[in-house]
Scaffold this active site. Structure first.
Site, PDB file in Angstrom:
ATOM      1  CG  HIS A 174      32.615  46.338  43.952  1.00  0.00           C
ATOM      2  ND1 HIS A 174      33.947  46.623  43.873  1.00  0.00           N
ATOM      3  CD2 HIS A 174      32.277  46.398  45.263  1.00  0.00           C
ATOM      4  CE1 HIS A 174      34.400  46.885  45.087  1.00  0.00           C
ATOM      5  NE2 HIS A 174      33.411  46.746  45.948  1.00  0.00           N
ATOM      6  CB  CYS A 207      31.997  43.610  56.085  1.00  0.00           C
ATOM      7  SG  CYS A 207      33.228  44.823  55.636  1.00  0.00           S
TER       8      CYS A 207
HETATM    9  C1  PEP Z   1      36.208  44.625  51.026  1.00  0.00           C
HETATM   10  O1  PEP Z   1      37.107  45.224  50.425  1.00  0.00           O
HETATM   11  O2  PEP Z   1      36.339  43.475  51.496  1.00  0.00           O
HETATM   12  C2  PEP Z   1      34.884  45.250  51.214  1.00  0.00           C
HETATM   13  C3  PEP Z   1      33.973  44.729  51.982  1.00  0.00           C
HETATM   14  O3  PEP Z   1      34.613  46.371  50.499  1.00  0.00           O
HETATM   15  P1  PEP Z   1      34.363  46.389  48.918  1.00  0.00           P
HETATM   16  O4  PEP Z   1      34.171  44.973  48.466  1.00  0.00           O
HETATM   17  O5  PEP Z   1      33.160  47.223  48.674  1.00  0.00           O
HETATM   18  O6  PEP Z   1      35.617  46.993  48.395  1.00  0.00           O
END
Ligand code: PEP
Ligand code: MG
Length: 583
Positions: free
Chosen positions: A197, A514
């Site tokens: 993240h 996403c």
């Molecule tokens: C993912 O896991 O691809 C996602 C979009 O959520 P995050 O990156 O916040 O875990």
């Protein structure tokens, strides 16, 4: 002489600035051997002064607690004072200074490790958990000992003339949030993966970043000139003038090409053959909406709501959350906003104190009581958020997205809580737009392998490729040492993506991606060829993806996409991917 440090490229762009080497006080502690007896005495005195300073700080904190502070907070501060007064922490390091003739910081680290080992062996879980208290206290004493030599997070993005390039062992997503207003020019970290993240935030802030640069924080010296090439994944330290000039030129060219892309903002998004595609935006905070509006997104496909909960000790109230969600919905002026419910855990941690629930630390943070599991275990927190999202629906189209769904029970329980939240609002006479579509993230392999479980109950699906790849390939997404195995083109990943898109189409349910893969222009055409119609990406990547969509004719890539999906051979995949990009 120029030092070239290589790592993992996570956010492209070029930055030229001065290194600001930032670290926690307990990281990279100086280790000195003492020769003169008076040095031993002076180290012991320094240690006493540091302990006294921390005890005074704790007393001051207790004295200043607001009247409505839960009693547990006072009790915790008191407990910290008691632990620090214990001779094991306040005296034993001084004995080590004398016995081993070492400086106070080194002695403190040794004693911390001794104590942690003793605590690990304790069976009583309450006492074992006091480990964390010791770590926090040691960090406080260490900060006091090291004083100005521990660099705080920069207050502003520049050091005089030049911008800062932040160099650290690691930067947590919460720290990144604090840095977002300080316009740091680039980030370089020792550890981390491309879909951690922290990396995602760097990308969304459009800041060049390179992670997994082994020993960067120890090899780079504070104040050194640094050039960061985010796309190449390289940091050049103390570069020659000629190199700096070349990078200034590259930087200017990049800025020009971004300006050129900006012209695509209002062009309708469709392929050359006329297939209409939607490009939604991923956001972390309402502040990101400015950038989203600038690139003309069709909607918000992922609002990572957990970022509203970071860098604070309490939980945001229903009204506070409602204000945040509504501000995004209002800004989108009738376009869809997808709010993902709290996805806490793993690298997204909270600062909450003992008075507030938070995902418990787990031996394997990616597999613990995180995300939807935590929300279902803490209904009050979940219901508060659901009410706030539902209330925002009066201002425009809103969708609720459930993260980390892996079984029918979680789907049913979540739907029950959504129904309960609606009832609670109705009883209070508060308006909502009904129905509010509810969708699930496809990011746990179990969900991607049991698609009818989702298509029979959900209004839409959104594939979280970051977690899906992590779990399918058993690759920790924040671990630099296995980052080379993080492969979006692995046949297993491609099969699950294709199955999900196909299942959605057959069931008449919209499917979006996403995860970071949706913003990677190297795979845009492949995803289009699989039939993907909705991409949700950072605003900083949206126009790049749009440019590829506008230049694609689906019939020209169909055969090569079929070849990618039919083979297990990475060499054949690479050949077919080249044909797709050349088409
Ligand atoms: C993912 O896991 O691809 C996602 C979009 O959520 P995050 O990156 O916040 O875990
Ligand atoms: Mg995820």
């Amino acid at each position: 002489m120029t030092l070239a440090l290589h790592g993992i490229s996570v956010s492209r762009g070029i930055a030229i600035g001065r290194a600001l080497v930032w670290g926690t006080a307990s990281h990279d502690v100086p280790r000195l051997t003492l020769r003169a007896p008076e040095d031993i005495v002076s180290e012991q005195k320094r240690f006493d002064v540091a302990v006294k300073e921390v005890l005074d700080e704790l007393d001051a904190l207790r004295a200043d607690l607001p009247a409505d502070t839960p009693a547990e907070v006072d009790a915790l501060l008191n407990l910290h004072s008691l632990i620090l007064r214990d001779p094991a922490l306040s005296e034993q390091p001084k004995v080590l200074v004398e016995q081993r003739k070492i400086n106070a910081e080194w002695a403190l680290i040794i004693q911390k490790e001794n104590l942690m080992a003793q605590f690990e062996a304790i069976e009583d879980s309450y006492l074992r958990e006091r480990n964390a208290d010791i770590q926090q206290l040691v960090e406080r004493v260490m900060k006091s000992l090291r004083g100005a030599s521990v660099c705080p997070l920069p207050e502003s993005g520049t050091s005089g003339e030049e911008p800062w390039v932040l160099v650290a062992h690691d930067i947590s997503p919460a720290d990144m949030m604090q840095l977002r207003d300080r316009s740091v020019a680039a980030f370089v970290t020792d550890v981390g993966g491309a879909t951690s993240h922290t990396a995602i935030l760097a990308r969304s802030l459009n800041i060049p970043a390179v992670v997994g640069v082994s020993h960067a924080s120890t090899m780079i010296r504070h104040g050194e000139l640094a050039v960061v090439d985010g796309k190449a994944g390289v940091a050049l330290i103390d570069p020659d003038d000629i190199v700096v000039e070349e990078y200034r030129r590259k930087k200017a060219l990049l800025a020009l090409s971004r300006q050129r892309l900006q012209r695509l903002k209002d062009t309708p998004i469709q392929t050359v053959c006329g297939s209409r595609i939607e490009l939604f935006a991923n956001i972390e905070l309402p502040e990101d909406m400015k950038q989203v509006m600038e690139v003309g997104a069709d909607g918000v496909g992922l609002f990572r709501s957990e970022f509203l909960f970071m860098n604070r000790k309490d939980w945001p109230s229903e009204d506070e959350q409602y204000e945040s969600y509504s501000s995004v919905v209002k800004a989108m002026k009738g376009k869809t906003v997808t709010v993902r419910t709290l996805d806490l855990g793993a690298d997204k941690t909270l600062q909450t104190d003992e008075a507030h629930a938070a995902p418990p630390p787990s031996t394997n943070t990616a597999l613990g009581l995180r995300s939807i599991r935590f929300c279902l275990a803490e209904p009050t927190i979940f219901l508060t958020q659901l009410r706030a999202i539902l209330r925002a629906s009066v201002h425009g189209p809103v969708r609720i997205l459930l993260p980390m769904i892996s079984n029918t029970r979680e789907i049913q329980q979540s739907l029950n809580y959504i129904a309960m939240a609606k009832q609670q609002l109705q009883l209070k006479g508060l308006a909502i737009e009904d129905p509010v579509p509810v969708g699930a993230m496809v990011e746990v392999p179990a969900a991607a392998l049991c698609l009818p479980m989702l298509t029979s109950r959900m209004d839409f699906l959104s594939v979280g490729t970051n977690d899906l790849i992590q779990y399918v390939l058993a690759i920790d997404r924040v671990d630099a040492s296995v980052a080379f195995m993080y492969d979006p083109l692995h046949p297993a990943v491609l099969r699950l993506l294709n199955d999900t898109i196909t299942a959605g189409r057959k069931a008449g349910i919209p499917v979006s991606i996403c995860g970071e893969m949706a913003g990677d222009v190297r795979v845009t055409r492949l995803l289009l060829g699989m039939g993907l119609k909705n991409f949700s990406v950072h605003a900083s990547q949206l126009l790049d993806v749009k440019e590829v969509v506008l230049k694609t004719t689906l019939a020209d890539i169909e055969k090569a996409v079929g070849r990618v999906l039919r083979t297990h051979d990475p060499a054949r995949i690479a050949i077919a991917m080249k044909q797709i990009s050349d088409a």
